[in-house]
Motif scaffolding. Structure first.
Motif, short mmCIF file in Angstrom:
data_model
loop_
_atom_site.label_atom_id
_atom_site.label_comp_id
_atom_site.label_asym_id
_atom_site.label_seq_id
_atom_site.Cartn_x
_atom_site.Cartn_y
_atom_site.Cartn_z
N GLU A 180 7.56 9.02 -10.40
CA GLU A 180 6.20 9.16 -10.95
C GLU A 180 5.34 7.94 -10.60
N LYS A 181 5.95 6.75 -10.64
CA LYS A 181 5.20 5.53 -10.31
C LYS A 181 4.78 5.52 -8.83
N CYS A 182 5.68 6.00 -7.98
CA CYS A 182 5.35 6.09 -6.54
C CYS A 182 4.11 6.96 -6.33
N LYS A 183 4.10 8.09 -7.00
CA LYS A 183 2.98 9.04 -6.81
C LYS A 183 1.69 8.52 -7.43
N SER A 184 1.80 7.91 -8.62
CA SER A 184 0.58 7.46 -9.28
C SER A 184 0.00 6.21 -8.60
N SER A 185 0.84 5.46 -7.86
CA SER A 185 0.31 4.25 -7.19
C SER A 185 -0.71 4.61 -6.11
N LEU A 186 -0.61 5.83 -5.57
CA LEU A 186 -1.45 6.22 -4.43
C LEU A 186 -2.74 6.93 -4.84
N VAL A 187 -2.87 7.32 -6.09
CA VAL A 187 -4.08 8.03 -6.50
C VAL A 187 -5.12 7.02 -6.97
N GLU A 188 -6.34 7.47 -7.13
CA GLU A 188 -7.44 6.57 -7.46
C GLU A 188 -7.08 5.66 -8.64
N ASN A 189 -7.35 4.37 -8.43
CA ASN A 189 -7.04 3.30 -9.41
C ASN A 189 -5.55 2.99 -9.54
N GLY A 190 -4.70 3.63 -8.74
CA GLY A 190 -3.30 3.22 -8.67
C GLY A 190 -3.19 1.89 -7.94
N SER A 191 -2.06 1.21 -8.09
CA SER A 191 -1.93 -0.15 -7.52
C SER A 191 -2.06 -0.16 -6.00
N SER A 192 -1.38 0.77 -5.32
CA SER A 192 -1.45 0.80 -3.85
C SER A 192 -2.82 1.27 -3.37
N TYR A 193 -3.40 2.21 -4.10
CA TYR A 193 -4.76 2.68 -3.78
C TYR A 193 -5.74 1.51 -3.82
N ASN A 194 -5.67 0.71 -4.88
CA ASN A 194 -6.59 -0.43 -5.02
C ASN A 194 -6.37 -1.47 -3.93
N ILE A 217 0.83 -1.22 0.00
CA ILE A 217 0.00 0.00 0.00
C ILE A 217 0.86 1.27 0.00
N GLY A 218 2.18 1.12 -0.28
CA GLY A 218 3.09 2.27 -0.15
C GLY A 218 3.26 3.04 -1.45
N PRO A 219 4.09 4.07 -1.44
CA PRO A 219 4.88 4.49 -0.27
C PRO A 219 4.07 5.34 0.70
N VAL A 220 4.05 4.90 1.97
CA VAL A 220 3.42 5.66 3.05
C VAL A 220 4.52 6.48 3.72
N LEU A 221 4.45 7.79 3.58
CA LEU A 221 5.55 8.66 4.02
C LEU A 221 5.05 9.83 4.84
N ASP A 222 5.88 10.27 5.76
CA ASP A 222 5.65 11.50 6.51
C ASP A 222 6.50 12.58 5.84
N LEU A 223 5.92 13.26 4.84
CA LEU A 223 6.73 14.17 4.02
C LEU A 223 7.09 15.47 4.75
N ALA A 224 6.36 15.78 5.83
CA ALA A 224 6.78 16.92 6.66
C ALA A 224 7.96 16.50 7.53
N GLY A 225 8.01 15.21 7.83
CA GLY A 225 9.14 14.67 8.58
C GLY A 225 9.32 15.36 9.92
N SER A 226 10.56 15.35 10.39
CA SER A 226 10.82 15.89 11.72
C SER A 226 10.74 17.40 11.76
N ALA A 227 10.54 18.04 10.59
CA ALA A 227 10.35 19.50 10.61
C ALA A 227 9.14 19.86 11.47
N ARG A 228 8.20 18.92 11.60
CA ARG A 228 6.97 19.17 12.35
C ARG A 228 7.20 19.10 13.85
N TRP A 229 8.17 18.28 14.26
CA TRP A 229 8.39 18.10 15.70
C TRP A 229 9.88 18.25 16.04
N ASP A 230 10.59 19.01 15.20
CA ASP A 230 12.04 19.08 15.30
C ASP A 230 12.51 19.49 16.69
#
Length: 466
Positions: free
Chosen positions: A441-455, A236-249
């Motif tokens: 691009e594949k990482c990003k498209s996998s998470l949108v509707e009908n992407g492999s990880s989304y499904n 179901i990935g990539p599941v990422l915290d893109l704000a990362g430690s900037a949020r709780w640095d």
């Protein structure tokens, strides 16, 4: 309307806890019928984990974070390795986990909320007993790659390590040299037997959720699918915290200094050197990196951290970097380099000035670099990172090699190898960069509707709610 509660339990380490919380976030954001409770285990040796937990507890709308009561650590005569310590420490929370689940189940009886599942991470499979006893469906959330999941399920026998140098593991296309095995599979202590126990129990779960995508690990995922004794695997990935430690640095002044420095650098000109939340280098290796960097003459941002003072502790920032760097290094490289401690890695990788990443090859770091389309040079340090580096270089052709078999306490990576690797990372490899951008691009498209990880997420939700 029936709503569904899902409970998550992770090892107290950033590399395990962060992706689990992000998965809970993904699930509850995707389907508003879900709410999540994360049960956290306290370890005083890991202050960064506690900082992260406190920060996220106040910032997540649909996720509750509950601290399990503190238990005494296992006595030293019960374990020989940090993995055994972790497994025993987690196992000693069984009673508290049971009480937490019973509390959720009792509150259910008067409400339309149903406890749909418990998700454990890779070191928590002893807690399957609790879910089984309470008849709650139990799933594994695996924050490492599918290739490593396959490795744990087919761990070579200790007696074969002496007689063979290469091993056929179904989740890898190529034979695996012993030199890229994780330390736990090579050490003559209790770590390997604990991993064998954990992996045997993975087969008892109702399903396995892996933080990867079909487009990145097709061979490894197919090998898991072909294993008739394994429950269904959901990539179901990539599941990422893109704000990362900037949020709780823990050091906002340093964060500001880093980002302002990057803002002044040309696009794609900086190499980031960062070895993860638990990665550090001893003084002799620091010197070789510094010499190699200076010879390469590239712009660099170096997250330099001091080895931990005791087993199970995290590395710390050096109080004074000058003590371990060659004389005059900071002055000579002042125009092109910045040496600092902890960096908000996800934010840095997303900055347009960053053009390459010398990485320990932790799976979260690999996924972050692929997401941002930043080429990696491999330098594994601990855990399964040697296998990840091997996969990125030999199996997927998505990285540059500095090392795939470096071991802390082993041979130094010499300045010449650092210089060559950094030059190759920043000056060559147009074809590699193209492949990395394609995978981004594949990482990003996998998470949108009908992407492999989304499904796959939709399929998982259907199973949780059926």
């Amino acid at each position: 309307m029936t709503t569904f509660e899902v409970v998550f339990i992770a090892t107290p380490a950033l590399g395990n806890l962060v992706p689990l919380v992000e998965f809970a976030n993904l699930l509850t954001n995707h389907d508003p019928r879900f709410s999540a409770t994360v049960l956290t285990i306290f370890m005083p040796q890991r202050p960064l984990v506690n900082t992260y937990v406190q920060s996220r507890a106040s910032s997540l709308a649909n996720i509750r974070i509950l601290h399990l009561p503190t238990v005494d650590p296992p006595p030293p005569d019960q374990y020989q390795s940090s993995i055994a310590f972790l497994c025993l420490h987690i196992q000693n929370h069984k009673h508290h986990v049971k009480n937490a689940l019973l509390s959720l189940l009792s509150s259910e009886s008067n409400s339309p909320v149903r406890l749909a599942a418990v998700f454990f991470d890779m070191f928590c499979s002893s807690l399957i007993d609790v879910a089984t006893e309470l008849s709650v469906p139990c799933y594994l959330y695996f924050a490492s790659p599918a290739s490593f999941l396959g490795f744990t399920l087919h761990l070579p026998r200790p007696d074969s390590l002496d007689s063979e140098s290469e091993f056929a593991i179904p989740s890898f296309e190529n034979p695996l040299p012993k030199s890229v095995f994780p330390n736990f599979a090579l050490d003559a202590n209790d770590a390997s037997s604990w991993f064998s126990y954990l992996a045997r129990r993975y087969r008892e779960t109702k399903g396995i959720v892996v933080n990867t995508l079909g487009e990145l690990e097709p061979h490894a995922l197919q090998s898991l699918h072909d294993d008739s004794l394994l429950p269904r695997v959901y990539p179901i990935g990539p599941v990422l915290d893109l704000a990362g430690s900037a949020r709780w640095d823990p050091n906002p002044v340093q964060y500001k200094r880093i980002m302002e420095w990057l803002d002044r650098q040309p696009a794609a000109s900086v190499v980031l050197l960062c070895f993860g939340s638990m990665g550090s280098m001893r003084a002799e290796q620091v010197e070789q990196i510094a010499i190699g960097l200076e010879r390469a003459g590239v712009r660099f941002l170096w997250a330099l951290r001091e080895p931990p003072k005791a087993q199970l502790e995290d590395p710390r920032d050096y109080l004074n970097e000058v003590d371990v760097l060659p004389d005059g290094f900071l002055q000579r490289t002042a125009e092109i380099g910045l040496v600092c401690g902890w960096v908000p890695q996800a934010k840095v990788l997303g900055h347009e000035a960053v053009g390459g990443f010398v990485s320990h090859c932790g799976w979260n770091s690999i996924l972050e670099s692929l997401w941002h389309g930043v080429l990696v040079a491999t330098w594994p340090v601990y855990a399964e990172q040697h296998l990840n580096a091997f996969q990125m270089i030999r199996e997927l052709g998505l990285a540059v090699e500095i090392s795939v078999d470096y071991r802390v306490g082993g041979d130094l990576v010499r300045a010449e190898a650092v210089e060559k690797g950094v030059r190759s990372l920043m000056e060559g490899s147009d074809e590699l960069r193209r492949k990395v951008k394609e995978m981004s691009e594949k990482c990003k498209s996998s998470l949108v509707e009908n992407g492999s990880s989304y499904n796959n997420l939709v399929s998982l939700i259907q199973e949780l709610t059926s």
